[in-house]
Design an enzyme around this catalytic site. Structure first.
Site, short mmCIF file in Angstrom:
data_model
loop_
_atom_site.label_atom_id
_atom_site.label_comp_id
_atom_site.label_asym_id
_atom_site.label_seq_id
_atom_site.Cartn_x
_atom_site.Cartn_y
_atom_site.Cartn_z
N SER A 158 3.36 3.63 10.97
CA SER A 158 4.05 2.08 10.97
C SER A 158 5.31 2.10 11.00
O SER A 158 5.99 2.92 10.69
CB SER A 158 3.54 1.19 9.67
OG SER A 158 4.11 0.16 9.47
N TYR A 184 4.61 2.00 0.32
CA TYR A 184 3.97 1.79 1.63
C TYR A 184 4.90 2.51 2.70
O TYR A 184 4.34 3.45 3.37
CB TYR A 184 3.77 0.31 2.10
CG TYR A 184 3.32 0.13 3.63
CD1 TYR A 184 1.90 0.62 3.79
CD2 TYR A 184 3.98 -0.14 4.69
CE1 TYR A 184 1.11 0.33 5.12
CE2 TYR A 184 3.26 -0.36 5.77
CZ TYR A 184 2.23 -0.08 6.08
OH TYR A 184 1.35 -0.26 7.36
#
Length: 326
Positions: A158, A184
């Site tokens: 990501s 994350y």
């Protein structure tokens, strides 16, 4: 002439005219969103797709269209149980696949979680690092012998890797205050570094690895976001974009989001994508760590593709899971 794809390309567009008959592929996270669409697109073009999911009942319902499109396209689809937050489940899954002895042409490590509350996997790892990175690290390395020459690994990462580099001294937030997006970011950086190190180890036998950013898509990945959290994040991104003279952020559709993983795994030349980070169906430029960027900017942070850093993460990951992988 090579077809040029971009941010708006869909899975069907990148696979137009491509036959995957005779190919066997593994996709993790096939109970929702990108995993379902990725499996559907590959099976619809003739591939035998093994879909891995934690909740098999949910996955069975979610993949009805996958099976229908596989039947029409000459492909096959089957499910296997996999809980990435439980290394016992990961090892059982790998053992089952190895016992079958059937080779893979493509492994797409798609499953993951985002911005979870602070917690731990069954093995005591911080939830996001343990699920997104360590679970896939063990699974992929345990089945690496099934990846035949010409095979590829695609790790779904990501642009969120820009939130944080991995912290090899405190991966479980034992000394660091927990922040869900820092966690994350660490896990998504780890996905990229794992691809870099895996590619370095296996390219001599014709197996390559890449990491991809699918783009911003509204899927179940956002389920831990608080009410109004997505809207607030988009507003911040658009402020950054405006300051940089860039257009406003736009969400991708799920077929657009799954396209880059499919492109990197089954369409692009292996030598082009191997060892790299890709987005919008192309290899991304490396952005210096000190250069200001927004989440809508293209590029991968230098720390996420540094070979020495990738090797350090590999060694740390082996220590954490208690296994050595050649």
């Amino acid at each position: 002439m090579t077809q040029i794809f971009g941010a708006g390309s869909t899975t069907e567009e990148v696979l137009s005219g491509v036959s995957l008959k005779g190919k066997r592929m593994l996709v993790t996270g096939v109970s929702a969103g990108l995993g379902v669409e990725t499996a559907r697109a590959l099976a619809a073009h003739g591939a035998h797709v093994v879909g891995a999911a934690r909740n098999l009942e949910k996955a069975e319902h979610a993949t009805t269209q996958v099976r229908a499109d596989a039947a029409r396209g000459g492909g096959r689809f089957e499910l296997v149980a996999l809980d990435l937050a439980d290394l016992g489940s990961v090892r059982t899954c790998a053992d089952k696949l190895n016992a079958a002895g059937l080779p893979f042409d493509l492994v797409i490590a798609n499953a993951g979680v985002m911005a979870t509350p602070f917690g731990h996997t069954k093995d005591g790892f911080e939830t996001q690092f343990g699920t997104n990175h360590l679970g896939h690290f063990v699974l992929v390395n345990r089945i690496a012998g099934l990846m035949r020459p010409g095979a590829r690994l695609v790790n779904v990462s990501s642009a969120g890797h820009r939130f944080a580099d991995v912290d090899l001294k405190d991966p479980n937030f034992e000394q660091t205050p927990y922040d869900p997006f820092i966690a994350y970011g660490r896990s998504k950086t780890a996905n990229i570094l794992f691809a870099v190190a895996f590619d370095a180890r296996h390219r001599a036998r014709g197996v390559r690895a890449a990491a991809v950013h699918p783009g911003g898509i509204l899927t179940e990945l956002t389920r831990y976001m608080p009410a109004g959290g997505i809207e607030a994040m988009v507003a911040r991104i658009n402020e950054q974009a405006a300051a940089a003279g860039q257009p406003p952020f736009q969400f991708k559709t799920i077929p657009q989001g799954a396209a880059t993983a499919v492109w990197a795994g089954a369409v692009a030349e292996a030598g082009v994508v191997g060892g790299h980070y890709c987005e919008d169906c192309h290899v991304s430029p490396v952005v210096p760590d000190d250069q200001a960027v927004s989440l809508v900017s293209a590029g991968v942070r230098a720390y996420a593709v540094d070979p020495a850093h990738a090797e350090a993460l590999w060694a740390k990951s082996e220590d954490m899971v208690g296994e050595k992988f050649s």
